[in-house]
Design a protein around this motif. Structure first.
Motif, mmCIF file in Angstrom:
data_model
loop_
_atom_site.group_PDB
_atom_site.id
_atom_site.type_symbol
_atom_site.label_atom_id
_atom_site.label_comp_id
_atom_site.label_asym_id
_atom_site.label_seq_id
_atom_site.Cartn_x
_atom_site.Cartn_y
_atom_site.Cartn_z
ATOM 1 N N ASP A 21 0.844 -1.187 0.000
ATOM 2 C CA ASP A 21 0.000 0.000 0.000
ATOM 3 C C ASP A 21 0.881 1.239 0.000
ATOM 4 N N GLY A 84 -1.643 -0.704 -6.063
ATOM 5 C CA GLY A 84 -2.202 -0.767 -4.728
ATOM 6 C C GLY A 84 -3.195 0.316 -4.396
ATOM 7 N N ARG A 86 -6.891 1.948 -4.312
ATOM 8 C CA ARG A 86 -8.284 1.486 -4.297
ATOM 9 C C ARG A 86 -9.031 2.213 -5.408
#
Length: 381
Positions: A21, A84, A86
């Motif tokens: 992330d 990574g 969203r």
């Protein structure tokens, strides 16, 4: 830029991380659940590579390679998701086999949120055939505009106002306003935009009125110079930075340059020389890399370098969306540079040293999906 490593989650065997992330250090309670929202048309891309030259009228050409993958706006969405972020995509999908394949590849294969998308009964999926040769490509597309949704929030394509997100990516059409951009910017989304070729030949800066909502504008050198009436990409970037906070101009084999209209900062990075298999989608991957670095609050030069590296890695694979690299490819490239001290230029090692702070010390990602010759095979029962 912070020196802490980015979060990695979840973990696989022996606790080795399988996902990364890049925004872990900037996430806070109350942040929107979506990092990046985008909308557009999803195509089924069929790509031919290994052609010795352009097809000649009246003859038959055989390609040495072929791949199929989701294309169009799926190129950008997949690249963002593989870094990574969203990602939420609003698009129309046909209810034919092509549409089912694209939906599954994006939703299940890449983890892209398609809750704002819809399936249109009786509408066939748009298709693009791309032929790559001599480092360039020629495309032939076919499709019809999808019927408008019954309401702006009915799982609609390009809804009146998208859900809250950190950022939105838009492809501007000269002379056409995108109403949802103003709504998204008003909600706090950071707008990143590129632009298509102006078929009218006007190249009138007034046709880019939506730049007023944008944080960053990322045209290629030819587009930038035509809109600014200049003959130098760097000069064009500076002039565009008078209209938008950040102007980024891609210069092909020369790399990319950027000008920050708020701080006066300028940056430029050279391109990474690679043997290109298929350039389809490289521009989308560049934008996705730049968006990732921007949302992660990296310095401008690092964002440019990461975007250029991402695009360079993508052209070594078939297809647009599924050629996008993930963190494994980034890590493998950087490891190769560090291990080849004698061969890798000192400037290259210095320019990408920031990757040491981005990549985790141990990382075992899931394998990425790549373009396949056919989508017709069924899984064994």
């Amino acid at each position: 830029m912070s020196t802490g490593r980015r979060d990695v989650q979840p973990t696989g065997p022996a606790g080795v991380p399988t996902a990364l992330d890049p925004l872990a250090e900037v996430r806070h309670a109350g942040d929107p659940p979506t990092d990046v929202y985008l909308t557009g048309t999803v195509f089924l891309d069929i790509i031919f590579t290994g052609l010795g030259s352009a097809p000649v009228r009246g003859t038959e050409s055989w390609a040495r390679g072929m791949g199929s993958s989701p294309g169009g706006v799926a190129n950008m969405a997949t690249a963002l998701a593989r870094f990574g972020l969203r990602t939420s995509l609003a698009a129309a999908f046909g209810d034919d086999m092509y549409g089912e394949y694209c939906w599954e590849a994006l939703s299940v294969g890449e983890g892209i949120d398609l809750s704002m998308s819809r399936t249109v009964p009786g509408w066939h999926s748009p298709v693009t055939v791309s032929m790559a040769y001599e480092g360039e490509r020629t495309m032939v597309s076919h499709g019809h505009e999808a019927p408008a949704p019954e309401s702006a929030f009915d799982g609609g394509h390009a809804p009146g106002c998208p859900p809250p997100s950190r950022a939105c990516v838009a492809s501007l059409v000269p002379g056409r306003r995108e109403g949802w951009l103003g709504c998204a910017a008003g909600r706090g989304s950071r707008i990143f935009a590129d632009v298509g070729w102006d078929d009218t030949g006007r190249w009138d800066p007034a046709d880019l009125a939506d730049l007023e909502h944008c944080e960053a504008f990322l045209p290629n050198a030819e587009e930038a110079m035509r809109y600014t009436r200049t003959d130098c990409p760097r000069t064009a970037a500076r002039k565009l930075a008078e209209r938008v906070p950040l102007a980024v101009v891609t210069m092909g084999a020369e790399g990319a340059c950027a000008a920050d209209g708020r701080t006066g900062e300028a940056a430029e990075v050279p391109a990474i020389a690679v043997e290109a298999l298929d350039p389809t989608g490289a521009g989308d991957v560049f934008v996705a890399g730049f968006v990732t670095g921007t949302l992660a609050a990296w310095p401008l030069a690092d964002r440019l370098a990461f975007a250029g590296l991402s695009a360079a890695l993508s052209v070594q694979e078939f297809g647009g969306s599924l050629s996008a690299p993930g963190w494994a490819e980034i890590a493998a490239w950087w490891q190769g540079v560090r291990m080849c001290d004698a061969a890798a230029p000192t400037t290259l090692r210095r320019q990408y040293a920031f990757l040491d702070d981005v990549l985790p010390p141990a990382y075992r990602p899931a394998p990425l999906a790549r373009a396949v010759p056919t989508i017709g095979f069924r899984r064994p029962a």
